[in-house]
Design a protein around this motif. Structure first.
Motif, PDB file in Angstrom:
ATOM      1  N   SER A 300      10.944  -5.895 -16.757  1.00  0.00           N
ATOM      2  CA  SER A 300      12.126  -5.804 -17.617  1.00  0.00           C
ATOM      3  C   SER A 300      12.066  -4.546 -18.476  1.00  0.00           C
ATOM      4  N   ASP A 301      13.191  -4.164 -19.047  1.00  0.00           N
ATOM      5  CA  ASP A 301      13.235  -2.973 -19.901  1.00  0.00           C
ATOM      6  C   ASP A 301      12.287  -3.123 -21.087  1.00  0.00           C
ATOM      7  N   GLU A 302      12.244  -4.340 -21.655  1.00  0.00           N
ATOM      8  CA  GLU A 302      11.366  -4.563 -22.816  1.00  0.00           C
ATOM      9  C   GLU A 302       9.900  -4.406 -22.427  1.00  0.00           C
ATOM     10  N   SER A 303       9.540  -4.927 -21.239  1.00  0.00           N
ATOM     11  CA  SER A 303       8.130  -4.840 -20.819  1.00  0.00           C
ATOM     12  C   SER A 303       7.728  -3.399 -20.533  1.00  0.00           C
ATOM     13  N   MET A 304       8.665  -2.581 -20.063  1.00  0.00           N
ATOM     14  CA  MET A 304       8.323  -1.191 -19.762  1.00  0.00           C
ATOM     15  C   MET A 304       8.051  -0.396 -21.027  1.00  0.00           C
ATOM     16  N   VAL A 305       8.636  -0.818 -22.139  1.00  0.00           N
ATOM     17  CA  VAL A 305       8.307  -0.180 -23.422  1.00  0.00           C
ATOM     18  C   VAL A 305       6.820  -0.384 -23.732  1.00  0.00           C
ATOM     19  N   HIS A 330      -5.776  -3.336 -14.253  1.00  0.00           N
ATOM     20  CA  HIS A 330      -6.311  -4.157 -13.158  1.00  0.00           C
ATOM     21  C   HIS A 330      -5.557  -5.484 -13.059  1.00  0.00           C
ATOM     22  N   SER A 331      -5.356  -6.150 -14.212  1.00  0.00           N
ATOM     23  CA  SER A 331      -4.654  -7.444 -14.203  1.00  0.00           C
ATOM     24  C   SER A 331      -3.216  -7.283 -13.732  1.00  0.00           C
ATOM     25  N   LEU A 332      -2.568  -6.202 -14.156  1.00  0.00           N
ATOM     26  CA  LEU A 332      -1.196  -5.952 -13.727  1.00  0.00           C
ATOM     27  C   LEU A 332      -1.136  -5.730 -12.216  1.00  0.00           C
ATOM     28  N   GLN A 333      -2.087  -4.967 -11.703  1.00  0.00           N
ATOM     29  CA  GLN A 333      -2.134  -4.737 -10.243  1.00  0.00           C
ATOM     30  C   GLN A 333      -2.282  -6.053  -9.494  1.00  0.00           C
ATOM     31  N   LEU A 334      -3.175  -6.923  -9.970  1.00  0.00           N
ATOM     32  CA  LEU A 334      -3.363  -8.216  -9.303  1.00  0.00           C
ATOM     33  C   LEU A 334      -2.093  -9.053  -9.356  1.00  0.00           C
ATOM     34  N   THR A 335      -1.452  -9.039 -10.516  1.00  0.00           N
ATOM     35  CA  THR A 335      -0.232  -9.834 -10.681  1.00  0.00           C
ATOM     36  C   THR A 335       0.887  -9.317  -9.786  1.00  0.00           C
ATOM     37  N   LEU A 336       0.984  -8.004  -9.631  1.00  0.00           N
ATOM     38  CA  LEU A 336       2.032  -7.414  -8.796  1.00  0.00           C
ATOM     39  C   LEU A 336       1.788  -7.617  -7.303  1.00  0.00           C
ATOM     40  N   ARG A 363       5.696   2.003 -10.000  1.00  0.00           N
ATOM     41  CA  ARG A 363       5.108   3.170  -9.324  1.00  0.00           C
ATOM     42  C   ARG A 363       4.962   4.371 -10.264  1.00  0.00           C
ATOM     43  N   PRO A 364       5.998   4.747 -11.030  1.00  0.00           N
ATOM     44  CA  PRO A 364       5.838   5.909 -11.923  1.00  0.00           C
ATOM     45  C   PRO A 364       4.692   5.738 -12.921  1.00  0.00           C
ATOM     46  N   ALA A 365       4.523   4.502 -13.423  1.00  0.00           N
ATOM     47  CA  ALA A 365       3.439   4.258 -14.384  1.00  0.00           C
ATOM     48  C   ALA A 365       2.078   4.475 -13.734  1.00  0.00           C
ATOM     49  N   TYR A 366       1.906   3.976 -12.513  1.00  0.00           N
ATOM     50  CA  TYR A 366       0.622   4.136 -11.839  1.00  0.00           C
ATOM     51  C   TYR A 366       0.400   5.569 -11.363  1.00  0.00           C
ATOM     52  N   GLU A 367       1.456   6.289 -11.022  1.00  0.00           N
ATOM     53  CA  GLU A 367       1.312   7.708 -10.692  1.00  0.00           C
ATOM     54  C   GLU A 367       0.833   8.485 -11.915  1.00  0.00           C
ATOM     55  N   ASN A 368       1.429   8.137 -13.064  1.00  0.00           N
ATOM     56  CA  ASN A 368       1.007   8.755 -14.328  1.00  0.00           C
ATOM     57  C   ASN A 368      -0.446   8.405 -14.625  1.00  0.00           C
ATOM     58  N   LEU A 369      -0.816   7.156 -14.346  1.00  0.00           N
ATOM     59  CA  LEU A 369      -2.178   6.684 -14.609  1.00  0.00           C
ATOM     60  C   LEU A 369      -3.205   7.512 -13.838  1.00  0.00           C
ATOM     61  N   VAL A 370      -2.916   7.820 -12.577  1.00  0.00           N
ATOM     62  CA  VAL A 370      -3.840   8.614 -11.755  1.00  0.00           C
ATOM     63  C   VAL A 370      -4.101   9.968 -12.419  1.00  0.00           C
ATOM     64  N   SER A 371      -3.063  10.582 -12.930  1.00  0.00           N
ATOM     65  CA  SER A 371      -3.208  11.891 -13.575  1.00  0.00           C
ATOM     66  C   SER A 371      -3.955  11.792 -14.898  1.00  0.00           C
ATOM     67  N   ALA A 409      -4.230   2.813  -6.404  1.00  0.00           N
ATOM     68  CA  ALA A 409      -4.044   2.916  -4.957  1.00  0.00           C
ATOM     69  C   ALA A 409      -3.506   1.610  -4.368  1.00  0.00           C
ATOM     70  N   SER A 410      -3.836   0.485  -4.983  1.00  0.00           N
ATOM     71  CA  SER A 410      -3.322  -0.799  -4.506  1.00  0.00           C
ATOM     72  C   SER A 410      -1.807  -0.880  -4.673  1.00  0.00           C
ATOM     73  N   ILE A 411      -1.273  -0.236  -5.698  1.00  0.00           N
ATOM     74  CA  ILE A 411       0.168  -0.246  -5.947  1.00  0.00           C
ATOM     75  C   ILE A 411       0.864   0.894  -5.199  1.00  0.00           C
ATOM     76  N   LEU A 412       0.311   2.084  -5.287  1.00  0.00           N
ATOM     77  CA  LEU A 412       0.955   3.271  -4.713  1.00  0.00           C
ATOM     78  C   LEU A 412       0.697   3.406  -3.213  1.00  0.00           C
ATOM     79  N   GLY A 413      -0.399   2.809  -2.770  1.00  0.00           N
ATOM     80  CA  GLY A 413      -0.875   3.081  -1.412  1.00  0.00           C
ATOM     81  C   GLY A 413      -1.881   4.214  -1.469  1.00  0.00           C
ATOM     82  N   GLY A 414      -2.896   4.127  -0.630  1.00  0.00           N
ATOM     83  CA  GLY A 414      -3.957   5.137  -0.661  1.00  0.00           C
ATOM     84  C   GLY A 414      -3.456   6.526  -0.312  1.00  0.00           C
TER      85      GLY A 414
END
Length: 946
Positions: A300-305, A330-336, A363-371, A409-414
């Motif tokens: 949701s929009d609120e959760s993305m904040v 890690h917990s978010l990845q498992l939940t997703l 995806r954008p959050a995890y792409e940012n996370l990698v960087s 990588a679990s979210i974005l793909g390796g």
């Protein structure tokens, strides 16, 4: 005072008097004094209430409360008043002593309303002592789960319920104390403590509670209030706790808390802010993420904040702060990714659609996370000057970041994650004047690429070919080369699947050869990579065996400057063994012969000298290579031919050094793998091998002879042609072992023999019961197991109890009535003894960590012998004094056992066994009382049954 002075004098004599006789007398006096009621008068200042309250007779507490001269109660309260402004540590210890009393003493004995009401009255009568009483109010909930306090489980649960029922009164006291400005921090700490009880206070009530608003307003203080942070953290956990109704029931409170926390985001970027304050803010954000992860995962929009705020915490330059969010990612990845998160949607199409939608949102959050995390694995400029501890911490940081990258990588793909990292690698290389000469940024990115290797597709064709090409142009820097070798090994499956695999592999092998000469750590990484590549690319490497053999020879001989240790060379042995497995049998015979000859030659040279004078390592390094070859070359005929060919040197070593444990362990390990791989093909050698084992075991008692025998039993136990010499083996080994271990003291002195002996016995039950159960040695080995049941050595104890459980569960593996009759003739006369030792073990004869194994053995015994076993248990429990275990507590345990006899859920018995264990272990006095009653080490075994 007279008693306190006597105690002080005795303690002084015990620890400082030069005369041993005086010290012994002082020790004896103190032990005797501890058993008297007079001791309570001295115990106030020493705070011995936690463990020894049960020494008081029934009804004594009320008398203590009424007396100003008898301790502990009034004297401890007096001390609490005396030190109400004293050192915090002293005040805390006194408060803990009172709280320990409260755990023991029912609420009714404190007067109307329990200890909280008593506290309120004391604070009203003596407002000058409020700080001391607030300390007591703080520690009360904390002591609910303090298992150092020797309370019975029933009483502990009752105390928790009492405090829960007094929650409103406690919060009322704390609210009243908020008006005292100088006590605000202490009041909030006490509030945080009470919140840990997780009592289901409605969210709407807490949302407008003065204590909550006080904590929230304190978040804006500079410096930040530690107590307010603790309160908000506990409130977050409280809202997510099932006992509080969960998130839906706590929505009003969440709507108050979360905006306040989000308003602190700007402080994360404020360089003038105190680091401890920033750390506290980061903790709050991490708590929000961890507690509300399922809510956040809706996208949701609120959760993305909240997600963007957590990214800011992850971006903080201090790793201690940034890493607070790692568990959330890690917990978010498992939940997703886990299917259970979407099960309520019903159809597979709906589940897949929602999963794809959510993962797209994040995806954008995890792409940012990698960087954000990649730079944290970069070696510092002064890495060569790092201490051992600093280097260890740096490695832990790298592995923590590696875990975050795998979550991404679990979210974005390796493959997508790989592209992001490869762009970073190109950026690092493109820096002016770099060209990988500044190796640290490139090494960091290569490490990150290594971390996600399991997520990259084996058919990835865009980035990996370029990465592999770049590796060939790296400077010869040790850390960089080490990471390159690790990366090559991690992508061995990709190398095997690559269209140009055959053409790439020679250049990859050259990288590994460079690594073997760079440093010992680099050589270890290269040897490991060599093993992975030979495992996954073995078919492509079959034509290169001679080249690989040459590399192996140079590595083990130290040629070309290679720095491969003897231990790491085993990776190379394993690697070549895998390649040999892919060769046709004739070629495999020739290849294995060459490899075995390299291992045998040094041993044969050593045998020409005095083998007794050789250091074990001079022999085991070569014997271990035999073991790895026999283990990983999967050509049974070829392996059998080699063990037959080299049995002469094995025989010489068996006869020359049977006293040497390390050499015998290595030799038995090699024989074990030869037996396991060759199976029937080794039949010509197995007879002499077993003869050596039997002969030398009787002389030198090496445990490894037993585990080699276990392997032989597993392979040949059901083979009729082997029955005679296997029966002789079993009877010889067990007969000698039972002579070695005729008391618990002897079992304790030889735990390795006990461990391997009963592992072998369990194998015999499984693979050759027709040889073992009817033999004359079956009854003595059961007696030996009974003797050793309470051995403290973990592995030996586990093997013994597992063996006994296997006997009780014989029907699971053997369904022949004659064996069950023999089993019953042995077990039933010993049933009462076995049951008594098992219950003694639950009650403290064994560490509590063995509870599961002991409980299963008792369950297996009960399910096999039903009410007869329950009768044995009743007889045992009746011996325990009622001061230690009450009639009610005994009845619960026996009922659980009776239910288990009729097939009830095993978890029911486990719960009752744990409770009995807790009751009997609640303090040393009780534990000693129970053990003295059951006497598990003094039980007389019945006469053996033929």
């Amino acid at each position: 005072m007279e008693h306190e002075n006597a105690v002080k004098e005795a303690l002084n004599a015990l620890y400082h008097h030069p005369d041993d006789t005086v010290r012994v007398q002082a020790d004896r006096w103190l032990q005797n004094f501890q058993g008297t009621l007079d001791a309570w008068q001295a115990r106030s200042s020493i705070c011995w209430v936690q463990r020894d309250f049960e020494e008081l007779p029934p009804g004594a507490f009320q008398k203590l409360r009424q007396s100003l001269t008898v301790l502990p109660f009034q004297a401890i309260v007096t001390l609490l008043k005396k030190f109400h402004k004293g050192p915090p540590k002293v005040r805390t210890q006194i408060s803990i002593a009172v709280a320990a009393l409260a755990v023991h003493v029912p609420a009714a004995d404190w007067g109307d309303g329990g200890i909280v009401s008593w506290l309120r009255d004391e604070m009203n009568m003596h407002p000058e002592y409020v700080p001391g009483f607030l300390e007591l109010l703080t520690v009360l909930p904390e002591e609910t789960f303090n298992y150092k306090i020797a309370a019975r489980p029933d009483r502990r649960r009752q105390f928790e319920n009492e405090l829960t029922s007094q929650m409103e009164a406690a919060l009322s006291i704390l609210t009243a104390c908020l008006n005292i400005i100088e006590l605000k921090e202490q009041v909030l700490e006490a509030f945080a403590s009470w919140l840990r009880l997780r009592h289901g206070i409605p969210g709407a009530v807490l949302a407008c509670h003065p204590l909550v608003h006080s904590a929230l307003s304190s978040l804006n203080c500079d410096p930040l209030s530690d107590a307010s942070v603790n309160v908000i953290s506990e409130l977050i956990h409280h809202t997510a706790s099932p006992s509080s109704g969960g998130i839906s029931a706590q929505t009003p409170l969440i709507q108050v808390i979360v905006p306040q926390i989000l308003s602190l985001k700007a402080h994360l970027r404020d360089s003038s802010k105190d680091e401890e304050d920033v750390k506290a803010i980061g903790r709050l954000f991490a708590d929000v993420g961890d507690s509300y992860v399922e809510l956040i995962a809706t996208g949701s929009d609120e959760s993305m904040v909240i997600v963007h705020a957590l990214l800011e915490v992850t971006a903080h330059p201090e790793f201690d702060i940034a890493s607070m969010t790692f568990n959330f990612w890690h917990s978010l990845q498992l939940t997703l990714t886990k299917r259970d998160s979407y099960i309520s949607l019903g159809s597979e199409a709906s589940i897949e659609a929602e999963r794809n939608r959510r993962q797209h949102v994040f995806r954008p959050a995890y792409e940012n996370l990698v960087s954000l995390v990649g730079f944290r694995v970069q070696y510092p400029e002064d890495y060569q000057d790092l201490s051992y501890e600093d280097l260890k911490e740096f490695k832990q940081t790298r592995y923590a970041v590696a875990d975050v990258l795998t979550d991404a990588a679990s979210i974005l793909g390796g493959d997508t994650t790989l592209k992001i990292l490869y762009m970073k690698l190109l950026e690092a290389n493109a820096q002016p004047g770099n060209g990988f000469q500044e190796w640290r940024p490139a090494e960091a990115i290569l490490f990150c690429i290594w971390a996600i290797s399991n997520y990259v597709s084996v058919v990835e064709a865009e980035v990996m070919p370029q990465v592999m090409a770049l590796l060939q142009n790296l400077p010869q820097q040790a850390q960089l080369l080490q990471t390159a070798c690790l990366l090559v090994g991690a992508y061995s499956k990709w190398l095997n699947a690559a269209p140009a695999s055959v053409s790439i592999l020679p250049s990859i092998i050259r990288i590994l050869m460079s690594g073997m000469g760079a440093s010992e750590d680099c050589a270890a990484a290269a040897a490991l990579a060599f093993r992975h590549i030979c495992d996954d690319c073995r078919k492509n490497l079959c034509g290169y065996f001679e080249d690989l053999f040459t590399i192996y020879c140079m590595a083990i001989n130290g040629g070309s400057g290679y720095k491969v240790s003897a231990e790491d060379s085993l990776n190379l042995v394993e690697a070549l063994g895998m390649v040999v497995t892919e060769l046709p049998l004739d070629q495999a015979r020739s290849a294995l012969e060459k490899l075995c000859l390299l291992a045998a030659s040094p041993l044969e040279e050593a045998a020409k000298e005095d083998l007794d004078k050789k250091h074990a390592r001079e022999l085991t390094v070569h014997i271990d290579r035999f073991a790895f070859l026999f283990r990983y070359v999967n050509h049974p005929e070829a392996v059998a031919a080699e063990i037959n060919k080299h049995w002469a040197i094995f025989r010489v070593i068996f006869d020359a050094r049977p006293w040497d444990m390390r050499t015998m362990e290595a030799l038995c390990r090699a024989c074990k793998y030869a037996v396991r791989t060759s199976r029937r093909y080794i039949i010509n050698t197995i007879g002499e091998m077993l003869a050596k084992i039997q002969f030398h075991y009787q002389q030198h008692h090496q445990p490894c002879f037993l585990y080699l025998s276990s392997e032989v039993i597993k392979i040949f136990g059901s083979d009729p042609s082997c029955a005679d010499y296997l029966k002789n083996l079993i009877e010889t080994l067990f007969a000698h072992t039972t002579c070695l271990m005729t008391s618990i003291k002897e079992v304790t002195a030889r735990p390795d023999i006990a461990d391997d002996c009963f592992l072998l016995a369990s194998r015999c039950l499984r693979y050759c019961p027709h040889l073992f159960i009817p033999s004359h040695i079956f009854s003595p080995i059961v007696d030996c197991a009974i003797i050793g049941m309470t051995v403290q050595h973990r592995e030996a104890c586990h093997s013994i109890l597992t063996f006994l459980s296997d006997i009780f569960d014989l029907e699971k593996s053997v369904n022949e009535e004659q064996f069950k009759r023999i089993r019953d003739n042995v077990i039933i006369p010993r049933g009462a003894t076995i049951t008594r030792i098992l219950i003694s073990s639950l009650a403290g004869a064994l560490p509590s960590s063995r509870l599961d194994t002991v409980t299963y053995a008792l369950l297996a015994l009960t399910r096999t012998y039903g009410l007869q076993a329950v009768g044995w248990a009743k007889a045992t429990v009746s011996l325990i004094p009622r001061t230690a275990v009450t009639e009610t507590e005994s009845a619960k345990f026996l009922q659980g056992l009776s239910d288990a006899a009729y097939g009830a859920d095993v978890n029911s018995l486990i719960g009752h066994a744990e409770e009995l264990s807790d009751v009997c272990r609640r303090n040393r006095t009780v534990q000693e009382l129970v053990q003295a009653a059951l006497k598990p080490l003094e039980l007389n075994l019945v006469a053996p049954v033929s």
